[in-house]
Design an enzyme around this catalytic site. Structure first.
Site, PDB file in Angstrom:
ATOM      1  N   CYS A 106       0.871  -1.166   0.000  1.00  0.00           N
ATOM      2  CA  CYS A 106       0.000   0.000   0.000  1.00  0.00           C
ATOM      3  C   CYS A 106       0.912   1.220   0.000  1.00  0.00           C
ATOM      4  O   CYS A 106       2.121   1.088  -0.176  1.00  0.00           O
ATOM      5  CB  CYS A 106      -0.960  -0.015   1.191  1.00  0.00           C
ATOM      6  SG  CYS A 106      -0.153   0.226   2.784  1.00  0.00           S
ATOM      7  N   GLN A 107       0.379   2.395   0.187  1.00  0.00           N
ATOM      8  CA  GLN A 107       1.208   3.593   0.065  1.00  0.00           C
ATOM      9  C   GLN A 107       2.102   3.832   1.278  1.00  0.00           C
ATOM     10  O   GLN A 107       3.250   4.186   1.144  1.00  0.00           O
ATOM     11  CB  GLN A 107       0.327   4.822  -0.194  1.00  0.00           C
ATOM     12  CG  GLN A 107       1.077   5.979  -0.800  1.00  0.00           C
ATOM     13  CD  GLN A 107       1.637   5.648  -2.183  1.00  0.00           C
ATOM     14  OE1 GLN A 107       1.017   4.964  -2.983  1.00  0.00           O
ATOM     15  NE2 GLN A 107       2.841   6.128  -2.454  1.00  0.00           N
TER      16      GLN A 107
END
Length: 190
Positions: free
Chosen positions: A103-104
């Protein structure tokens, strides 16, 4: 008896080895907006959160507040947990699959890992600090921006550009006003 796996947290270089040499599949759990901006080539996408388009009064109020603040500043959509997340992953992978969740910033992948661990997945790794910590060129990627910048949108990106322009103007003004008053600025680069 329930068997629990321990989730491995790795840096981006270790993650690259997991994918290239140990056969881990990359599962991107970010929302569609960030995924479309940039993602690892050949990854699988199953978002942990999906855009919330519900129209009950409470959701409409929350979405309005969100869109006027964090949505505007950070360019993030108003989301809710994906009720089909585990089912969708189960349709793509068996519980003995080797998965690198990304994910980020690392928080959604950790939450996704917990859900998949409870479902019986045992070979799960996550990139510590997420894709924002991945240096350009570490993974082949697809998209308009570098992987580490896929989460940057909204006024935050505009603010950064405005700050750079204003800083340049202020420095030029300082240099020009100093030289017009007989001062000399000296810069030393060592």
């Amino acid at each position: 008896m329930v068997i629990r796996a321990e989730v491995d947290y790795v840096d981006s270089e270790e993650a690259k080895v997991l994918v290239s040499k140990e056969g881990y599949a990359v599962l991107d759990v970010r929302d569609t907006f960030q995924y479309d901006r940039a993602h690892i080539k050949s990854c699988h996408h199953v978002p942990l959160f999906i855009e919330n388009k519900d129209n009950d009064l409470g959701t409409i109020l929350k979405r309005t507040v969100h869109n006027n603040f964090s949505g505007l500043f950070f360019g993030l959509p108003f989301t809710k947990p994906n009720p089909e997340f585990v089912k969708s992953v189960n349709e793509k992978f068996s519980t003995d699959s080797k998965l690198l969740l990304v994910c980020q910033e690392g928080m959604r992948s950790a939450a996704a890992a917990r859900q998949l661990e409870e479902e019986g997945f045992q070979n799960i790794s996550c990139i510590t600090s997420g894709l924002q910590s991945v240096k350009p060129g570490t993974f082949d990627s697809v998209g308009k921006v570098e992987l580490q910048d896929a989460g940057k949108a909204g006024l935050v990106t505009v603010q950064g550009k405005i700050s750079a322009v204003l800083g340049t103007i202020l420095i030029c003004k300082l240099i020009l006003s100093s030289s017009s008053h007989g001062y000399t600025l000296a810069f030393s680069f060592t």
